[in-house]
Design a protein around this motif. Sequence first.
Motif, PDB file in Angstrom:
ATOM      1  N   ILE A  66       0.840  -1.203   0.000  1.00 56.73           N
ATOM      2  CA  ILE A  66       0.000   0.000   0.000  1.00 56.73           C
ATOM      3  C   ILE A  66       0.872   1.248   0.000  1.00 56.73           C
TER       4      ILE A  66
ATOM      5  N   LEU B 277       4.274   1.727  11.804  1.00 59.51           N
ATOM      6  CA  LEU B 277       3.320   0.647  12.067  1.00 59.51           C
ATOM      7  C   LEU B 277       3.980  -0.715  11.841  1.00 59.51           C
TER       8      LEU B 277
ATOM      9  N   VAL C 201      -4.761 -12.883  15.815  1.00 58.84           N
ATOM     10  CA  VAL C 201      -4.597 -12.906  14.356  1.00 58.84           C
ATOM     11  C   VAL C 201      -5.642 -12.032  13.689  1.00 58.84           C
TER      12      VAL C 201
ATOM     13  N   ILE D 215      -4.711  -8.383  13.950  1.00 56.78           N
ATOM     14  CA  ILE D 215      -3.592  -7.964  13.089  1.00 56.78           C
ATOM     15  C   ILE D 215      -4.055  -7.843  11.641  1.00 56.78           C
ATOM     16  N   ILE D 216      -4.927  -8.769  11.207  1.00 58.59           N
ATOM     17  CA  ILE D 216      -5.444  -8.644   9.839  1.00 58.59           C
ATOM     18  C   ILE D 216      -6.310  -7.392   9.729  1.00 58.59           C
TER      19      ILE D 216
ATOM     20  N   ILE E 114      -5.801  -4.607  11.224  1.00 57.27           N
ATOM     21  CA  ILE E 114      -4.917  -3.449  11.069  1.00 57.27           C
ATOM     22  C   ILE E 114      -4.580  -3.247   9.593  1.00 57.27           C
ATOM     23  N   SER E 115      -4.260  -4.375   8.915  1.00 55.91           N
ATOM     24  CA  SER E 115      -3.984  -4.270   7.480  1.00 55.91           C
ATOM     25  C   SER E 115      -5.179  -3.693   6.735  1.00 55.91           C
ATOM     26  N   LEU E 116      -6.381  -4.150   7.118  1.00 53.56           N
ATOM     27  CA  LEU E 116      -7.575  -3.682   6.393  1.00 53.56           C
ATOM     28  C   LEU E 116      -7.844  -2.211   6.691  1.00 53.56           C
TER      29      LEU E 116
ATOM     30  N   VAL F 109      -5.560   0.034   7.194  1.00 57.99           N
ATOM     31  CA  VAL F 109      -4.639   0.791   6.339  1.00 57.99           C
ATOM     32  C   VAL F 109      -5.134   0.797   4.899  1.00 57.99           C
ATOM     33  N   TYR F 110      -5.714  -0.327   4.462  1.00 53.97           N
ATOM     34  CA  TYR F 110      -6.285  -0.383   3.105  1.00 53.97           C
ATOM     35  C   TYR F 110      -7.408   0.631   2.945  1.00 53.97           C
TER      36      TYR F 110
ATOM     37  N   LEU G 165      -4.705   6.284   9.481  1.00 50.87           N
ATOM     38  CA  LEU G 165      -3.504   5.539   9.877  1.00 50.87           C
ATOM     39  C   LEU G 165      -3.292   5.625  11.377  1.00 50.87           C
TER      40      LEU G 165
ATOM     41  N   ALA H 213      -5.286   3.002  12.948  1.00 50.69           N
ATOM     42  CA  ALA H 213      -4.633   1.693  12.880  1.00 50.69           C
ATOM     43  C   ALA H 213      -3.556   1.576  13.952  1.00 50.69           C
ATOM     44  N   MET H 214      -2.806   2.670  14.160  1.00 47.48           N
ATOM     45  CA  MET H 214      -1.726   2.627  15.143  1.00 47.48           C
ATOM     46  C   MET H 214      -2.267   2.408  16.552  1.00 47.48           C
TER      47      MET H 214
ATOM     48  N   ALA I 187      -3.409  -1.112  16.971  1.00 48.04           N
ATOM     49  CA  ALA I 187      -2.299  -2.040  17.199  1.00 48.04           C
ATOM     50  C   ALA I 187      -1.850  -1.981  18.645  1.00 48.04           C
TER      51      ALA I 187
END
Lengths: 113, 86, 164
Positions: free
Chosen positions: A51, A67, B39, B42-43, B45-47, B49-50, B61, B64-65, B68
């Motif tokens: 990304i 991050l 798990v 953590i996935i 968090i990726s989403l 950011v997406y 962002l 997301a931080m 986390a």
Amino acid sequence: MAVFGGIVTLIGSVFLLLGALGIVRMPDVYNRMQAGTKATTLGTLLFLTGIAIGQIECMCIFRILILILFIIFTNPISSHALARAAHHIGIPLTDKSVTDALADDESEKEGAV
Amino acid sequence: MADILYNTSAVIALIAIVLAGYRSLKGPNVADRVVALDVMTIISISLIVYVAALAQRIIYLDVAMVYALISFIGVIAIARYLERGL
Amino acid sequence: MKIFKQRILLLLFLMLFWVLLTSLDRQELIAGGVIVILLTLVFFRRAAVFSDFQITLKSLIYSIAYIFVFLAALVRSNLDIAFRVLNPKLPINPGIVKVKTSLNSKTGRLILANSITLTPGTLTVETKGDYYYIHWIDVSTQDVEQASHEIVSKFEKYLEVMFG
């Protein structure tokens, strides 16, 4: 550039899927932790990197970097704490297991006392 | 082209969340559920950011931080609780 | 003098994170960051993350080499996990083995434990004194010396130079 980032993101998401699949398929909690921790760490790393490559014109790259660093440092620590707690409360290893040095040492110490 | 790749990866990550959620519902004991939940976060968090990249909002962002941080502290707290009670 | 050097190192490290989190184009943000970090260093005298880090040229080179070793191990461990998960027979041979480390510094041990967790098929479960108890997904030896050689030594080589 954006296509390259997309490919990196796709590889990362495949690793995330493998981690989740490992969580479903593995026989006991320690093996699940192995699959979960490793696959999600690299998966998240690649997903976020992809990304960041796709969005290279904005200022958000540094935040994504922080991050990623945070996840690389904290993911093993949380799984280590969980594995320790799981062993402490006596969740057994799977029947396939060969050896358990920690349980041996602990029972030895109790016997000595 | 790039959009298709990004969207496909988001869908794959969603499938991964569903698989981990299955383990978290079924898991024979509490440690299994916590691992599955870890798990899943953590996935997520990726989403997040997406979604931040999709909506072009840098402020997401930070979400997301913080997510986390909270998930890490939550897992550590649960491990402590399992080990010797609160 | 040594403590002073460590403080400066910690200040630079925290400042780097602050600049990455915000940005360099606002002067008041940077001034505020410097003030807050100095206050942190004054009030938390024991907050020394890098108290063990050796500040020499050799250790810097070894740190950079260590990052690459670590990333290579991470990729290999993921491929390993992928093959194990996708194999319908699920070829695992798990167990908890005991290994010994020769590192003395606490930070070095923390980084070693984290690296062990992210390398092929190993997960640190417990640390007691000089010994780590490691869950190994494919146990090939139960001997302490040999297991230490297989799991620990490739990272220890670098961490010994970095943290002493």
